[in-house]
Write an enzyme that holds these catalytic residues in place. Structure first.
Site, PDB file in Angstrom:
ATOM      1  N   LYS A 183       0.819  -1.215   0.000  1.00  0.00           N
ATOM      2  CA  LYS A 183       0.000   0.000   0.000  1.00  0.00           C
ATOM      3  C   LYS A 183       0.859   1.274   0.000  1.00  0.00           C
ATOM      4  O   LYS A 183       2.060   1.231   0.321  1.00  0.00           O
ATOM      5  CB  LYS A 183      -0.926  -0.025   1.219  1.00  0.00           C
ATOM      6  CG  LYS A 183      -2.014  -1.090   1.156  1.00  0.00           C
ATOM      7  CD  LYS A 183      -3.023  -0.877   2.283  1.00  0.00           C
ATOM      8  CE  LYS A 183      -4.120  -1.912   2.257  1.00  0.00           C
ATOM      9  NZ  LYS A 183      -5.175  -1.608   3.255  1.00  0.00           N
ATOM     10  N   TYR A 224     -12.493  -1.340  -4.171  1.00  0.00           N
ATOM     11  CA  TYR A 224     -13.038  -1.595  -2.832  1.00  0.00           C
ATOM     12  C   TYR A 224     -14.565  -1.480  -2.794  1.00  0.00           C
ATOM     13  O   TYR A 224     -15.122  -1.190  -1.736  1.00  0.00           O
ATOM     14  CB  TYR A 224     -12.421  -0.618  -1.828  1.00  0.00           C
ATOM     15  CG  TYR A 224     -11.047  -1.006  -1.326  1.00  0.00           C
ATOM     16  CD1 TYR A 224     -10.842  -2.170  -0.572  1.00  0.00           C
ATOM     17  CD2 TYR A 224      -9.940  -0.186  -1.544  1.00  0.00           C
ATOM     18  CE1 TYR A 224      -9.597  -2.511  -0.070  1.00  0.00           C
ATOM     19  CE2 TYR A 224      -8.676  -0.521  -1.057  1.00  0.00           C
ATOM     20  CZ  TYR A 224      -8.521  -1.688  -0.314  1.00  0.00           C
ATOM     21  OH  TYR A 224      -7.288  -2.024   0.187  1.00  0.00           O
ATOM     22  N   ASN A 264      -2.087   0.215   6.902  1.00  0.00           N
ATOM     23  CA  ASN A 264      -1.685  -1.122   7.362  1.00  0.00           C
ATOM     24  C   ASN A 264      -0.784  -1.868   6.368  1.00  0.00           C
ATOM     25  O   ASN A 264      -0.721  -3.095   6.384  1.00  0.00           O
ATOM     26  CB  ASN A 264      -2.908  -1.948   7.776  1.00  0.00           C
ATOM     27  CG  ASN A 264      -3.864  -2.222   6.626  1.00  0.00           C
ATOM     28  OD1 ASN A 264      -3.683  -1.676   5.543  1.00  0.00           O
ATOM     29  ND2 ASN A 264      -4.851  -3.055   6.841  1.00  0.00           N
ATOM     30  N   HIS A 322      -2.338  -5.383   1.492  1.00  0.00           N
ATOM     31  CA  HIS A 322      -3.692  -5.907   1.276  1.00  0.00           C
ATOM     32  C   HIS A 322      -3.581  -7.304   0.687  1.00  0.00           C
ATOM     33  O   HIS A 322      -2.635  -7.589  -0.056  1.00  0.00           O
ATOM     34  CB  HIS A 322      -4.472  -5.018   0.298  1.00  0.00           C
ATOM     35  CG  HIS A 322      -5.718  -5.676  -0.219  1.00  0.00           C
ATOM     36  ND1 HIS A 322      -6.913  -5.645   0.469  1.00  0.00           N
ATOM     37  CD2 HIS A 322      -5.948  -6.415  -1.335  1.00  0.00           C
ATOM     38  CE1 HIS A 322      -7.817  -6.343  -0.214  1.00  0.00           C
ATOM     39  NE2 HIS A 322      -7.258  -6.818  -1.311  1.00  0.00           N
ATOM     40  N   GLU A 359     -10.073  -9.458  -7.978  1.00  0.00           N
ATOM     41  CA  GLU A 359      -8.996  -8.487  -7.737  1.00  0.00           C
ATOM     42  C   GLU A 359      -7.844  -8.660  -8.735  1.00  0.00           C
ATOM     43  O   GLU A 359      -7.286  -7.671  -9.216  1.00  0.00           O
ATOM     44  CB  GLU A 359      -8.525  -8.603  -6.282  1.00  0.00           C
ATOM     45  CG  GLU A 359      -9.621  -8.179  -5.309  1.00  0.00           C
ATOM     46  CD  GLU A 359      -9.228  -8.210  -3.854  1.00  0.00           C
ATOM     47  OE1 GLU A 359      -9.982  -7.667  -3.036  1.00  0.00           O
ATOM     48  OE2 GLU A 359      -8.150  -8.768  -3.518  1.00  0.00           O
TER      49      GLU A 359
HETATM   50  P1  CMP Z   1      -7.675  -4.141   3.409  1.00  0.00           P
HETATM   51  O1  CMP Z   1      -7.257  -5.538   3.630  1.00  0.00           O
HETATM   52  O2  CMP Z   1      -7.033  -3.386   2.315  1.00  0.00           O
HETATM   53  O3  CMP Z   1      -9.278  -4.117   3.181  1.00  0.00           O
HETATM   54  C1  CMP Z   1     -10.069  -2.970   3.470  1.00  0.00           C
HETATM   55  C2  CMP Z   1      -9.317  -1.955   4.269  1.00  0.00           C
HETATM   56  O4  CMP Z   1     -10.115  -1.020   4.958  1.00  0.00           O
HETATM   57  C3  CMP Z   1      -8.514  -2.639   5.356  1.00  0.00           C
HETATM   58  O5  CMP Z   1      -7.437  -3.325   4.779  1.00  0.00           O
HETATM   59  C4  CMP Z   1      -8.162  -1.470   6.278  1.00  0.00           C
HETATM   60  O6  CMP Z   1      -6.958  -0.820   5.887  1.00  0.00           O
HETATM   61  C5  CMP Z   1      -9.321  -0.494   6.036  1.00  0.00           C
HETATM   62  N1  CMP Z   1     -10.159  -0.320   7.230  1.00  0.00           N
HETATM   63  C6  CMP Z   1     -10.336   0.819   7.909  1.00  0.00           C
HETATM   64  N2  CMP Z   1     -11.185   0.645   8.926  1.00  0.00           N
HETATM   65  C7  CMP Z   1     -11.558  -0.666   8.905  1.00  0.00           C
HETATM   66  C8  CMP Z   1     -12.422  -1.464   9.717  1.00  0.00           C
HETATM   67  N3  CMP Z   1     -13.073  -0.964  10.767  1.00  0.00           N
HETATM   68  N4  CMP Z   1     -12.558  -2.771   9.403  1.00  0.00           N
HETATM   69  C9  CMP Z   1     -11.920  -3.306   8.331  1.00  0.00           C
HETATM   70  N5  CMP Z   1     -11.088  -2.578   7.525  1.00  0.00           N
HETATM   71  C10 CMP Z   1     -10.905  -1.273   7.807  1.00  0.00           C
END
Ligand code: CMP
Length: 136
Positions: free
Chosen positions: A9, A49, A112, A115, A126
């Site tokens: 990311k 998303y 984070n 992904h 995806e």
């Molecule tokens: P990712 O695996 O990319 O999928 C969706 C993303 O939304 C997740 O990682 C997080 O970075 C982001 N996100 C932010 N808030 C939340 C939440 N409460 N629950 C899940 N994903 C979240």
């Protein structure tokens, strides 16, 4: 063999840890079968998303994912979907196990670092969103 879709990311690319994450992917035994650096537009991030479009974090998530370049990848291994999710760790870095990518490189649930697809159907969507068949 199974294939999954993965992203390094924008926060991780900005921090300069792309190479370290790629090294961990290779050390874990994945074959990299496709990889590209892209800078998503807001609309492209929203399309990617779309399953989260009703969630309160959707606006912030798509702003973040379109804020800078990221690295999109196709990873291949036996049980690749679970194997990559295990290597990443929990979505929230604060809850991720030591030694996982999100623990080591993530700063928050929004930033984070990585992904990964959560199921075979998601991986198919995806991978197809970012790669044409002949690229893999
Ligand atoms: P990712 O695996 O990319 O999928 C969706 C993303 O939304 C997740 O990682 C997080 O970075 C982001 N996100 C932010 N808030 C939340 C939440 N409460 N629950 C899940 N994903 C979240």
């Amino acid at each position: 063999m199974e294939r999954t879709f993965a992203i390094i990311k924008p926060d991780a690319v900005k921090k300069g840890v792309t190479g370290q994450i790629l090294a961990r992917i290779e050390a874990a035994g994945f074959r990299l079968c496709g990889m590209r650096m892209i800078h998503m537009s807001k609309a492209e991030a929203e399309g990617f998303y779309y399953v989260h479009k009703a969630r309160p974090f959707f606006g912030g998530l798509t702003d973040f994912m379109s804020s800078g370049p990221c690295v999109v990848m196709c990873l291949e291994a036996p049980d690749a979907i679970k194997k990559w999710r295990d290597l990443m760790g929990a979505t929230d870095p604060a809850k991720a196990e030591p030694g996982t990518l999100r623990k080591d490189f993530g700063a928050s649930i929004d930033n984070n670092a990585t992904h990964g697809s959560d199921a075979p159907e998601t991986a198919a969507f995806e991978l197809g969103y970012f790669f044409r068949g002949m690229e893999l």
